[in-house]
Each structure stands twice: as C-alpha cells, then as structure tokens.
Design an enzyme around this catalytic site. Structure first.
Site, PDB file in Angstrom:
ATOM      1  N   GLY A   1       1.620  -3.151  15.447  1.00  0.00           N
ATOM      2  CA  GLY A   1       0.928  -2.408  14.367  1.00  0.00           C
ATOM      3  C   GLY A   1      -0.358  -3.329  14.032  1.00  0.00           C
ATOM      4  O   GLY A   1      -1.351  -2.968  13.892  1.00  0.00           O
TER       5      GLY A   1
ATOM      6  N   HIS B   1       0.923  -1.143  -0.064  1.00  0.00           N
ATOM      7  CA  HIS B   1      -0.018  -0.051  -0.057  1.00  0.00           C
ATOM      8  C   HIS B   1       0.853   1.303   0.064  1.00  0.00           C
ATOM      9  O   HIS B   1       2.078   1.198   0.324  1.00  0.00           O
ATOM     10  CB  HIS B   1      -0.905  -0.222   1.205  1.00  0.00           C
ATOM     11  CG  HIS B   1      -0.439  -0.039   2.710  1.00  0.00           C
ATOM     12  ND1 HIS B   1       0.022   1.166   3.035  1.00  0.00           N
ATOM     13  CD2 HIS B   1       0.196  -0.945   3.164  1.00  0.00           C
ATOM     14  CE1 HIS B   1       0.569   1.033   4.479  1.00  0.00           C
ATOM     15  NE2 HIS B   1       0.769  -0.449   4.572  1.00  0.00           N
TER      16      HIS B   1
END
Length: 612
Positions: A186, A14
């Site tokens: 994360g 991404h």
C-alpha cells in the site's frame, strides 16, 4: 432491541466511521464524512454514532460493548520505534506527531469514552479493541457468503502489519502469516501516488485510472531497485528510495533520480512520464497480489477468497485475481478501507460474544447491498420540497423509472437519490449521478462540467446482472463495483484496433458501443445490479433497456470533486443547482433544472472545497 448490540468505531487516521451490529445482523454503518462534509474526515465519528443509534432506536445504554478497530498502544510503539531507528532524521515530523500520542491517542479507551460521553444517559459501555488487520479480516470474512475462506488483507499499515493472511471458518478468523512495516504494498503504491502529484490516501484511485494511458516502462526498474518480490508474494522494499520513515513526504531525491526528475506538482499538466509510472506500479501491484493469492490458496486449501484493506479497492488487481482462476469465487468487502474497520471490529466482538452469521445459507452476503447509511422517505423529501417551494412533479412510483429513462435517453445527466445511502467509497445506485453510456461525449462532459475533475477519469457502468455477460467478460457478479472486467468482444468496435495514439490522446478513440464507460484498455469497473439488492435502481436499468435496448448506465458518485457524496435531500439539491445536472430524482419526486428558481450564493463555492 436486546442488549447484544455492539458498536464499532474507526477514527483518527482517515475515513472515520461507525457501525452497529445486533447479533450477526448489520443494523447500520456510515462514514463521518457524510455528516461533517469533510472528505475523509478522521475525527471521532460522533454524528455517525448518533445515526447508528437512531437507526436502531437505541440509546448508548443499550449497547453491550464498543469495539475500536485497532490497538493504539501497539501503534504508538511502532511510531516511537520508527523514529528511534531513523533518528535524528525526521525530528521535526516526530515533534509534531508526539504530543497528540502522549495526550490522547495512546489511551484510546479514555479517548473513546470521552467521545461517547455526551451521547446518552448512564455509563459508557465496555470498550474492547481489535488489531487493525484483525478488524479488516473480520470485515472481509464474517459478512461474506462463505462458510469458510482464505482471507487476505493488504493496506498501508495498521499497528505493524501491512499484509496478512487468515483462514475464516464459521465465526472464527485465524491468523496464518504477516508482513510488517515498513515493507508495504500500500505504501509503495502511495509513494507513486504522491510522486505523480496526487494526494496520498485519496488519490490512489486516480493513479489506477491513469495507468491504462501509459506503458509499464518503469516496471523492471521498480522490481530491480524498489521491491524484492518472492515467489510466495512476500516482499521487501529498499528503504533508501523512500522518505516516509523520516517525515511527512513519501519520496525524496533518490526516487527523483531513479524516475527521471522531480515529483509532478499537484494540478500541473500530466505528462507521458506520469502515465508510464502509473502503468508500471499498477503492473507490479497486480503481480504481488496474484502471487499472494496463489500463496493463500496453497496455504489454506480454500476454494474461496475474501479481500479487505485499502489495496483491495484496487479493482484492476481484483479482476486479475479472478481472471487467473486461483479461487472459485472472490468476495471483496465494499468498505475495504479504514471505514470498514469499524464494521469488522463490531462483527469480531459480536462473534466473540456468541453471535452467529444468520445470512449463511441464503447465498447472499450480509451487507444488504452496502445500503447501510441514512435514508429519507418520500414524506421527508416532500416536506423539504414544500419548505423551499421547489417546482417538481411526483409521478406514480411505477412511472418514475420510465420517466427518468426517457430523459437519460435524451442525453440528460440525472442526480439519483433513493433510499439508504451506501457504506464505503462507491456510489451503488442510491446516491449516484447517471448518464447514457452510448454517448461518446458524456465522459468528458460529466468530468469537466459536473464533477469538475480531470477529463481522463473513467466512469463505471452499472448493468442488469442478467445482461452483464452480453456486455462484459466477467467470471462472477460484481455487486460492489470492485472488479474490473473487459468489454465483451460483441460490443467492441474494430476501428479501435488501429489506435496508435499515446498518453491522454487515447481518450479520443471510440472503442465500444458504450464508449462513456469503456476505458482506453477496453476495460470497465463494473457494477452488476439485481432486483434483490436495489429494486429502484434495477427498475430504472430495466426501463432504460426497454427504451434504448441498452441495459447499462454510467454510474458515478453524487458529488463534486473534493466533496463527500451527498447525504441529505438538501445537499443533493445544492449539488444539482451548482452543476450541470439536468434532472434531480429525490425518491419519487422529479425536479427539472429549467424549472428551478435562480440559484444564488455568495462567493465561489468551489474555493471552499479542498482539492482531493
């Protein structure tokens, strides 16, 4: 330009991006989404590369090396190893994932060479890879203003690493410690993002913004069942509660049982449970980050800290690290996520080829205010306006700030388009929507009528750096809007102390003299603005202070929900006409909404933009 140009590329997960470095100087950097208009675009960044070459006046043949931001073969081994460890679970997901890895993802040199092949005459330059966290670490330290520093990188996962500690000295970044997949801070945060009904890899900032509306009543449960946190900040996750090893979703039934029912459906109403879940995982994230920072200080002995990786975009945690006075100074890479990996890879390869850090000694970082993307001069803007016969005025450059400040003071929402666009996720006064922070109705109005997004979402304040201490409790400057600080006591309203509302109802209470940028916990994600970093924006803030006595403006990105930040004058005009923006400022050209021709387009444009 000499042949020591290094092109950095990040792609295929991404936020694909390209960056170009000449020696130790950053020439250009941009995300592919700004050109393709697909938010978080993961495709090979052809347009971003073309822009970087154009900005340098270079051809592909002028490039000495191409730096790719991660080791694809090592990442492939992790993908296969994860499946083998969990088989036969997740076979359907693996069956979808495997073909691209076998056909083009694994041989990244060939894939990058193919992506670049049509961009110039002659052979494609040498392609060099860096590991994912190595790219993050280089992006954090090499552009920083420090001769030496501890470097902490925390994200979802690269190849195997999820958390790494480094020491930066001179032009070298040396690894010291590492935590590995599947144990990831994360991914823990992303699991709660997913469970609360937001999109993974883009909705985490929504979860952070939602946290102050809740109470951390699940934090103890998270510590007890999900994550075992050690005193040095290292941790392990109990994978029985997570589903990301076996498929495309983050959580399953065990998570639902633990947290009072099924996942919130996207776009459904937010409840007190989601507020409390957000507050809880935010508290745990801050605890881990503070412990990691303390460990970094003890392990390295350094007085300064550099941060990168997606978790470094959690500006609340950054603010807590600074408040705890663990380090004398903290610097966060403004493109801390994967886009910044392109820059870090380029800087790392340039350093290995002998490039220095020419900005050292200036007291400034090398990011040029993060204004590293495409820019448009007044002649180009004027040509666009003439081509469309658009009504506008063009005050003398010295008069623009005063004219815009007057309209802001009157309650106008302003689209502000100046110079080169920002690299990274934050609008920093080049592609920004601006408003008066003193107006208590401005937050909801801008969210609902202009951004077309949830009303709870907080807006950030920009403030003149020289006046920041009068409005915010900050221990250091925050030029990249990556540090949260408390509203100064002198600006708070005593009535807020009696606030007993809960959940999203807390939004209705006035808490300060700048309510539109004051979050419900009396915090703000601050951008401090200097003349050196962004002269036009500094002039506007100065003019607004002269007009109103207030040196603060609302600053949010110039886009609508689900769309990348505008890149060109035409995109800025389209956003202006589709929304409730009152005034558009393109360089030194001012366009009033009331004077524009009727806007017409087929269908509902909002149906063509995916929700983020």
């Amino acid at each position: 330009m000499s042949n020591d140009l290094v092109l950095g590329i990040s792609a295929f997960y991404h936020d694909s991006a390209a960056a170009l470095v000449h020696g130790g100087h950053i020439v250009a950097a941009a995300q592919e989404e700004r050109f393709s208009r697909r938010r978080h675009d993961s495709a090979f960044p052809v347009r971003a590369v073309e822009y970087c070459l154009r900005e340098a006046g270079a051809d592909l043949g002028d490039i000495a090396a191409v730096a790719y931001y991660e080791d694809a073969k090592l990442k492939f081994r992790r993908v296969v190893g994860t499946y083998l460890a969990t088989a036969p679970h997740g076979f359907a997901s693996f069956r979808e994932t495997l073909p691209p890895w076998l056909s083009w993802k694994r041989d990244i040199h060939r894939t990058v060479r193919h992506g670049l092949a049509g961009l110039g005459d002659g052979p494609v330059p040498e392609i060099v890879t860096r590991r994912h966290h190595e790219s993050h670490a280089a992006s954090a330290f090499l552009p920083s203003p420090y001769e030496s520093a501890a470097v902490l990188c925390v994200d979802g996962v690269g190849e195997w690493a999820t958390t790494t500690l480094w020491r930066g000295r001179g032009t070298a970044v040396t690894p010291l410690a590492e935590l590995r997949f599947p144990h990831s801070l994360g991914l823990l945060y992303s699991a709660f993002t997913y469970f609360c009904g937001f999109k993974v890899d883009s909705g985490e900032y929504k979860l952070m913004g939602l946290a102050p509306y809740g109470t951390p009543r699940y934090a103890g449960l998270i510590r007890e069942r999900l994550i075992d946190i050690k005193p040095d900040g290292s941790f392990r996750l109990d994978m029985a509660y997570f589903a990301y090893l076996r498929g495309q979703v983050m959580t399953g039934r065990a998570f639902e049982k633990l947290f009072d029912g099924p996942r919130r459906r996207p776009e459904s109403p937010l409840t007190e449970r989601e507020c409390d879940l957000a507050a809880s995982v935010q508290e745990v994230t801050e605890e881990v980050m503070i412990k990691l920072a303390r460990s970094a200080r003890e392990r390295t002995g350094e007085r300064r800290l550099c941060l990168a990786g997606g978790v470094a975009l959690n500006c609340v945690a950054n603010g807590r690290i600074i408040e705890e006075r663990i380090f004398d100074e903290v610097w966060v890479q403004p493109a801390a996520g994967d886009a910044g990996g392109a820059l870090g890879a380029a800087l790392s390869v340039a350093a290995a080829r002998g490039a220095g850090r020419p900005h050292l000694g200036s007291g400034r970082d090398a990011m040029a205010g993060s204004l590293l993307g495409p820019g448009y001069g007044d002649e180009e803007i004027a040509a666009f306006l003439r081509s469309r016969s658009l009504p506008h005025t063009a005050p003398a450059p010295d008069d623009v700030a005063q004219a815009v400040a007057k309209r802001l003071a009157e309650g106008a929402v302003v689209g502000w388009f100046q110079g080169r666009t920002e690299f990274g996720p934050r609008a920093l006064g080049a592609r920004s929507l601006l408003g008066d922070p003193r107006d208590p109705g401005m937050q909801s109005a801008m969210n609902l009528k202009i951004k077309f997004r949830e009303s709870f979402r907080p807006f950030a304040p920009s403030v003149l750096a020289e006046d920041a201490k009068d409005y915010f409790a900050l221990r250091q400057e925050s030029p990249y809007m990556l540090v949260v600080g408390q509203i100064a006591d002198s600006q708070r309203l005593t009535a807020a102390d009696a606030d007993d509302a809960t959940g999203l109802d807390r939004l209705k209470t006035l808490r300060s003299t700048i309510p539109a940028v004051t979050h419900v916990d009396c915090s703000a994600r601050v951008q401090t603005v200097t003349e050196e970093a962004n002269a036009p924006y500094h002039r506007l803030l100065t003019a607004f202070k002269e007009t109103t006595g207030c040196p603060v403006l609302i600053n949010t990105s110039f886009n609508v929900r689900g769309e990348p930040i505008v890149n060109t004058p035409e995109e800025a005009y389209t956003c202006f006409m589709r929304t409730g923006i009152d005034l558009l400022v393109l360089g030194n050209h001012l366009l009033e909404k009331s004077e524009q021709p009727r806007w017409e387009e087929e269908g509902d444009w909002r149906e063509t933009i995916p929700l983020d």
